[in-house]
Design a protein around this motif. Structure first.
Motif, PDB file in Angstrom:
ATOM      1  N   ASN A 110       0.822  -1.222   0.000  1.00 36.78           N
ATOM      2  CA  ASN A 110       0.000   0.000   0.000  1.00 36.78           C
ATOM      3  C   ASN A 110       0.855   1.271   0.000  1.00 36.78           C
ATOM      4  O   ASN A 110       0.613   2.204   0.756  1.00 36.78           O
ATOM      5  N   ILE A 111       1.866   1.272  -0.866  1.00 44.19           N
ATOM      6  CA  ILE A 111       2.744   2.430  -1.029  1.00 44.19           C
ATOM      7  C   ILE A 111       2.234   3.257  -2.206  1.00 44.19           C
ATOM      8  O   ILE A 111       1.984   2.721  -3.286  1.00 44.19           O
ATOM      9  N   ASP A 112       2.079   4.555  -2.005  1.00 45.65           N
ATOM     10  CA  ASP A 112       1.656   5.433  -3.094  1.00 45.65           C
ATOM     11  C   ASP A 112       2.831   5.887  -3.949  1.00 45.65           C
ATOM     12  O   ASP A 112       2.764   5.860  -5.181  1.00 45.65           O
ATOM     13  N   VAL A 113       3.901   6.311  -3.290  1.00 47.36           N
ATOM     14  CA  VAL A 113       5.042   6.892  -4.012  1.00 47.36           C
ATOM     15  C   VAL A 113       6.344   6.369  -3.410  1.00 47.36           C
ATOM     16  O   VAL A 113       6.509   6.352  -2.189  1.00 47.36           O
ATOM     17  N   ALA A 114       7.258   5.973  -4.291  1.00 49.94           N
ATOM     18  CA  ALA A 114       8.600   5.572  -3.859  1.00 49.94           C
ATOM     19  C   ALA A 114       9.604   6.647  -4.277  1.00 49.94           C
ATOM     20  O   ALA A 114       9.649   7.035  -5.451  1.00 49.94           O
ATOM     21  N   PHE A 115      10.381   7.138  -3.321  1.00 49.03           N
ATOM     22  CA  PHE A 115      11.496   8.023  -3.623  1.00 49.03           C
ATOM     23  C   PHE A 115      12.721   7.145  -3.899  1.00 49.03           C
ATOM     24  O   PHE A 115      13.228   6.483  -2.994  1.00 49.03           O
ATOM     25  N   MET A 116      13.164   7.120  -5.148  1.00 50.09           N
ATOM     26  CA  MET A 116      14.327   6.317  -5.524  1.00 50.09           C
ATOM     27  C   MET A 116      15.564   7.179  -5.323  1.00 50.09           C
ATOM     28  O   MET A 116      15.831   8.101  -6.102  1.00 50.09           O
ATOM     29  N   VAL A 117      16.325   6.886  -4.259  1.00 47.83           N
ATOM     30  CA  VAL A 117      17.380   7.780  -3.795  1.00 47.83           C
ATOM     31  C   VAL A 117      18.751   7.299  -4.266  1.00 47.83           C
ATOM     32  O   VAL A 117      19.136   6.147  -4.051  1.00 47.83           O
ATOM     33  N   GLN A 118      19.502   8.208  -4.915  1.00 48.08           N
ATOM     34  CA  GLN A 118      20.879   7.919  -5.294  1.00 48.08           C
ATOM     35  C   GLN A 118      21.741   9.147  -5.042  1.00 48.08           C
ATOM     36  O   GLN A 118      21.307  10.285  -5.275  1.00 48.08           O
ATOM     37  N   ALA A 119      22.958   8.893  -4.572  1.00 45.10           N
ATOM     38  CA  ALA A 119      23.917   9.978  -4.338  1.00 45.10           C
ATOM     39  C   ALA A 119      24.695  10.235  -5.624  1.00 45.10           C
ATOM     40  O   ALA A 119      25.145   9.305  -6.291  1.00 45.10           O
ATOM     41  N   VAL A 120      24.851  11.505  -5.965  1.00 45.96           N
ATOM     42  CA  VAL A 120      25.491  11.834  -7.245  1.00 45.96           C
ATOM     43  C   VAL A 120      27.008  11.801  -7.177  1.00 45.96           C
ATOM     44  O   VAL A 120      27.676  11.817  -8.222  1.00 45.96           O
ATOM     45  N   ASP A 121      27.583  11.744  -5.975  1.00 47.96           N
ATOM     46  CA  ASP A 121      29.044  11.807  -5.885  1.00 47.96           C
ATOM     47  C   ASP A 121      29.716  10.506  -6.306  1.00 47.96           C
ATOM     48  O   ASP A 121      30.752  10.505  -6.940  1.00 47.96           O
ATOM     49  N   ARG A 122      29.092   9.333  -5.975  1.00 46.02           N
ATOM     50  CA  ARG A 122      29.707   8.074  -6.393  1.00 46.02           C
ATOM     51  C   ARG A 122      28.717   6.927  -6.538  1.00 46.02           C
ATOM     52  O   ARG A 122      29.026   5.904  -7.163  1.00 46.02           O
ATOM     53  N   ASP A 123      27.517   7.057  -5.990  1.00 45.84           N
ATOM     54  CA  ASP A 123      26.555   5.959  -6.032  1.00 45.84           C
ATOM     55  C   ASP A 123      25.742   5.943  -7.323  1.00 45.84           C
ATOM     56  O   ASP A 123      25.134   4.935  -7.661  1.00 45.84           O
ATOM     57  N   PHE A 124      25.725   7.020  -8.063  1.00 45.36           N
ATOM     58  CA  PHE A 124      24.795   7.134  -9.183  1.00 45.36           C
ATOM     59  C   PHE A 124      24.990   6.023 -10.204  1.00 45.36           C
ATOM     60  O   PHE A 124      26.090   5.751 -10.670  1.00 45.36           O
ATOM     61  N   ASN A 125      23.853   5.374 -10.565  1.00 38.27           N
ATOM     62  CA  ASN A 125      23.879   4.258 -11.501  1.00 38.27           C
ATOM     63  C   ASN A 125      22.527   4.177 -12.191  1.00 38.27           C
ATOM     64  O   ASN A 125      21.524   3.852 -11.563  1.00 38.27           O
ATOM     65  N   LEU A 126      22.499   4.461 -13.488  1.00 37.96           N
ATOM     66  CA  LEU A 126      21.244   4.462 -14.225  1.00 37.96           C
ATOM     67  C   LEU A 126      20.600   3.082 -14.275  1.00 37.96           C
ATOM     68  O   LEU A 126      19.373   2.956 -14.199  1.00 37.96           O
ATOM     69  N   ASN A 127      21.416   2.052 -14.395  1.00 35.62           N
ATOM     70  CA  ASN A 127      20.858   0.700 -14.449  1.00 35.62           C
ATOM     71  C   ASN A 127      20.149   0.346 -13.152  1.00 35.62           C
ATOM     72  O   ASN A 127      19.094  -0.308 -13.158  1.00 35.62           O
ATOM     73  N   ARG A 128      20.724   0.777 -12.016  1.00 36.03           N
ATOM     74  CA  ARG A 128      20.073   0.523 -10.731  1.00 36.03           C
ATOM     75  C   ARG A 128      18.751   1.279 -10.638  1.00 36.03           C
ATOM     76  O   ARG A 128      17.745   0.753 -10.147  1.00 36.03           O
ATOM     77  N   LEU A 129      18.755   2.509 -11.117  1.00 38.44           N
ATOM     78  CA  LEU A 129      17.503   3.278 -11.135  1.00 38.44           C
ATOM     79  C   LEU A 129      16.430   2.561 -11.949  1.00 38.44           C
ATOM     80  O   LEU A 129      15.260   2.526 -11.557  1.00 38.44           O
ATOM     81  N   GLU A 130      16.817   1.990 -13.074  1.00 39.98           N
ATOM     82  CA  GLU A 130      15.855   1.267 -13.897  1.00 39.98           C
ATOM     83  C   GLU A 130      15.322   0.038 -13.183  1.00 39.98           C
ATOM     84  O   GLU A 130      14.147  -0.301 -13.322  1.00 39.98           O
ATOM     85  N   ARG A 131      16.177  -0.632 -12.405  1.00 41.39           N
ATOM     86  CA  ARG A 131      15.702  -1.794 -11.641  1.00 41.39           C
ATOM     87  C   ARG A 131      14.692  -1.359 -10.591  1.00 41.39           C
ATOM     88  O   ARG A 131      13.658  -2.017 -10.395  1.00 41.39           O
TER      89      ARG A 131
END
Length: 235
Positions: A110-131
């Motif tokens: 029963n979640i309305d919205v998920a905040f998909m959180v990534q740090a831009v300094d070293r964690d950023f990964n587009l493939n992970r965001l897509e998952r």
């Protein structure tokens, strides 16, 4: 406590009426502790467990309550309750269970919205965001991308990251924040509505705990320094 503020009105009226006709009490699961649960009712928080019948008839993990579930309970003395029924879920956050092949592990309901959180300094990964986005799409959960630690990189690089997201995930909103100088926090706060339920998806060290504290305006979660070699939160 008004349960409508926590999304109770999203439960179809026929199920709400059924709860009261049986003399049960509506509650929302807010924590799970090995088949014991913390639930929220109009009278406050209670400790609860599932009935023997629910345990006996369960065929899979999805048949047990998850955080976010609305349940029908019986309330006894000393703040103890028994769960009798899980009300219909309108969305789920789930993944493959690494311990049991083919089994789905239910993370939240029963979640309305998920905040998909990534740090831009070293964690950023587009493939992970897509998952993350796939998990949300399959579970009927709206997604918003939250880029943290924007104070740690130069603006041109930040703009480049944002453009790369829009090129691949053009229909997903992006909010850029800094938990240090609080830039973007107000914008993210404006997206939060009473009666809706939100969750944070992201790896360790991206600033989820700090974000929770900043959104709440009080220190709800413990935060620690991040190891430069592992980018994981210290314990």
């Amino acid at each position: 406590m008004n349960l409508a503020d926590f999304g109770y009105e999203k439960i179809p009226e026929i199920y709400r009426n059924d709860i009261f006709s049986k003399g049960l009490v509506p509650a929302r699961v807010i924590a799970e502790h090995k088949e014991r649960y913390a639930v929220l009712t109009e009278d406050g928080e209670l400790d609860a467990e599932i009935t023997g019948n629910m345990r006996f008839t369960a065929n899979a993990c999805k048949d047990f309550p998850a955080v976010g579930d609305w349940v029908a309970i019986s309330v006894f003395e000393q703040n103890v309750a028994l769960k009798h029924q899980i009300l219909p879920r309108f969305s789920v956050i789930a993944r493959q269970d690494v311990a049991q092949f083919g089994e789905i592990q239910l993370i939240a309901a029963n979640i309305d919205v998920a905040f998909m959180v990534q740090a831009v300094d070293r964690d950023f990964n587009l493939n992970r965001l897509e998952r993350y986005l796939t998990i949300c799409y399959q579970g009927k959960v709206e997604s918003i991308i939250v880029l943290t630690k924007t104070d740690l990189i130069e603006i041109p690089l930040l703009n480049e990251i944002e453009l790369s997201i829009k090129a691949r995930l053009e229909h997903v909103a992006v909010v850029k924040i800094s938990n240090l100088n609080l830039s973007g926090i107000a914008e993210l706060s404006r997206r939060i509505e009473i009666g809706k339920t939100y969750c944070l998806l992201g790896s360790s060290g991206v600033g989820k705990s700090s974000l929770m504290n900043n959104l709440a305006g009080i220190p709800l979660m413990k935060t620690d320094s991040i190891s430069k070699s592992t980018t994981k939160e210290g314990i």
